[in-house]
Design an enzyme around this catalytic site. Structure first.
Site, PDB file in Angstrom:
ATOM      1  CG  ASP A   1      -5.066  -6.533   5.620  1.00  0.00           C
ATOM      2  OD1 ASP A   1      -4.567  -7.647   5.390  1.00  0.00           O
ATOM      3  OD2 ASP A   1      -5.001  -5.570   4.817  1.00  0.00           O
TER       4      ASP A   1
ATOM      5  CE  LYS B   1       2.149  -8.182   0.573  1.00  0.00           C
ATOM      6  NZ  LYS B   1       0.764  -7.684   0.420  1.00  0.00           N
TER       7      LYS B   1
ATOM      8  CD1 TRP C   1      -0.788  -2.482   2.740  1.00  0.00           C
ATOM      9  CD2 TRP C   1      -2.317  -2.622   1.105  1.00  0.00           C
ATOM     10  NE1 TRP C   1      -0.152  -2.875   1.591  1.00  0.00           N
ATOM     11  CE2 TRP C   1      -1.063  -2.981   0.575  1.00  0.00           C
ATOM     12  CE3 TRP C   1      -3.427  -2.636   0.254  1.00  0.00           C
ATOM     13  CZ2 TRP C   1      -0.880  -3.343  -0.764  1.00  0.00           C
ATOM     14  CZ3 TRP C   1      -3.252  -3.001  -1.073  1.00  0.00           C
ATOM     15  CH2 TRP C   1      -1.983  -3.341  -1.561  1.00  0.00           C
TER      16      TRP C   1
END
Ligand SMILES: *Cc1c(COP(=O)(O)O)cnc(C)c1O
Length: 360
Positions: free
Chosen positions: A171, A195, A103
């Site tokens: 993040d 999530k 990511w």
């Protein structure tokens, strides 16, 4: 219909049964209105209140004060990768990143496309991203440092966040509100769903007001954080249903679990149960350095890729789903986000024990 499935999917993944039931109960009639939540105009008072209340709840759970704005956006984590360099730096300006895999690599790529002066000040690529770097130096003139709190695919997580002189952007897509940390140490926190906090379609962003002041001029409105802040997340049609699910999830976290501290205690227990078994099994292996292990995504493998495959197949027969590793790294992974209970994890560990007994 299956009576029970144990869902360890990496995202979207499990939602608490009580939250789903609650949503089902009021799906046809939201707050005694005779209408479904899905039928409200996004500029009605009810939706405005829902959005504001959800933002307040996020702030309360993150223990953020009025120096922060909380907004809901679309476009997932991926649009944040673009908007962060776009809003907080100009072409050619220095921006620092720490590369901890998949990511962050994507985030770095976007900043490069936008022709920022990107420097990867630390990376764990040398060891297949199996640790969190602890030796780095930010450039004093850099506009920000970008890190990823929990590396969903690699199974690593920051346990001591960097203390640096420049703004930190983080993040937290796969670990927001999973533990009680000092969220105010960051200038911008973003987390896509789904999530730990809701259903897909919404991204939560918390931004320090002082950081917002530095936003570039002349940006397209839709890609300017200020547009969304000024209109309190209703700059355009927001994902009303997804925000509503976040609201329900936060209610669950606050009132059924008892808050973020309690959640963290449960999450630590869940993770310890799996890691302890893996380390003592003489069969499964977790190659992530112990001080960098994630309490959200347990990445491990069996002795051979064939065993990994058998594990996934046999698990399915026991109604255990979502345990295959990410396609980019292979192996196995158990994602144990907030909604996954300790009992779910106990079922998984029992299955793992039985698997070792059968094939070990
Ligand atoms: C899942 C995930 C994302 C996903 O972003 P989308 O654009 O919403 O798919 C981003 N960052 C991290 C750390 C993730 O785990």
């Amino acid at each position: 219909m299956k009576s029970k499935t144990y869902n360890f999917s990496p995202g979207p993944g499990k939602l608490p049964r009580s939250v789903l039931q609650n949503i089902q109960n009021e799906l046809l009639d939201f707050n005694n209105s005779g209408m479904s939540i899905m039928e409200f105009g996004h500029r009605t008072k009810q939706i405005e209140e829902l959005v504001n209340e959800t933002a307040e709840r996020v702030k309360r759970l993150m223990k953020l004060d009025d120096n922060y704005e909380v907004i809901f956006m679309q476009g997932g984590g991926c649009i944040q990768f673009v908007m962060i360099p776009m809003n907080f730096s100009e072409k050619g300006e220095k921006v620092d990143y720490i590369d901890t895999g998949y990511w962050t690599t994507k985030a770095i790529e976007e900043a490069e496309i936008l022709e920022r002066d990107v420097k990867v000040i630390a990376s764990s690529a040398d060891k297949e991203y199996n640790y969190i770097p602890d030796n780095f130096k930010t450039r004093p003139e850099a506009a920000y440092l970008h890190i990823c709190s929990n590396n969903t695919i690699m199974g690593t997580q920051w346990h001591n966040y960097p203390k640096v002189e420049i703004p930190v952007v983080i993040d937290m897509s796969s670990d927001i509100l999973s533990r009680a940390i000092d969220y105010s140490a960051f200038d911008l926190v973003y987390a896509h769903a789904q999530k730990t906090i809701g259903t897909a379609g919404v991204t939560v962003v918390a931004i320090k007001k002082s950081f917002l002041k530095g936003i570039q001029k002349g940006l397209p409105n839709m890609l300017d954080y200020n547009s969304h802040v000024e209109k309190k997340s209703i700059f355009h049609t927001p994902p009303v249903f997804s925000i509503y699910v976040v609201w329900k999830m936060l209610y669950w976290l606050e009132n059924e679990i008892g808050g973020v501290d309690k959640m963290e205690t449960i999450n630590n227990k869940k993770a310890k149960l799996i890691y302890d078994f893996i380390d003592s099994s003489g069969f499964f292996k977790c190659t992530v350095e112990s001080s960098s292990r994630s309490i959200m995504n347990v990445v491990f493998r069996a002795p051979t890729p064939e065993f990994d495959k058998t594990f996934v197949e046999d698990a399915l027969k026991e109604n255990i789903v979502g345990v295959e590793g990410h396609r980019s790294v292979g192996g196995l992974r158990a994602s144990i986000y907030n909604p996954v209970s300790l009992e779910d994890v106990e079922v998984l560990v029992s299955f793992m024990k039985e698997f070792v007994r059968r094939y070990g």
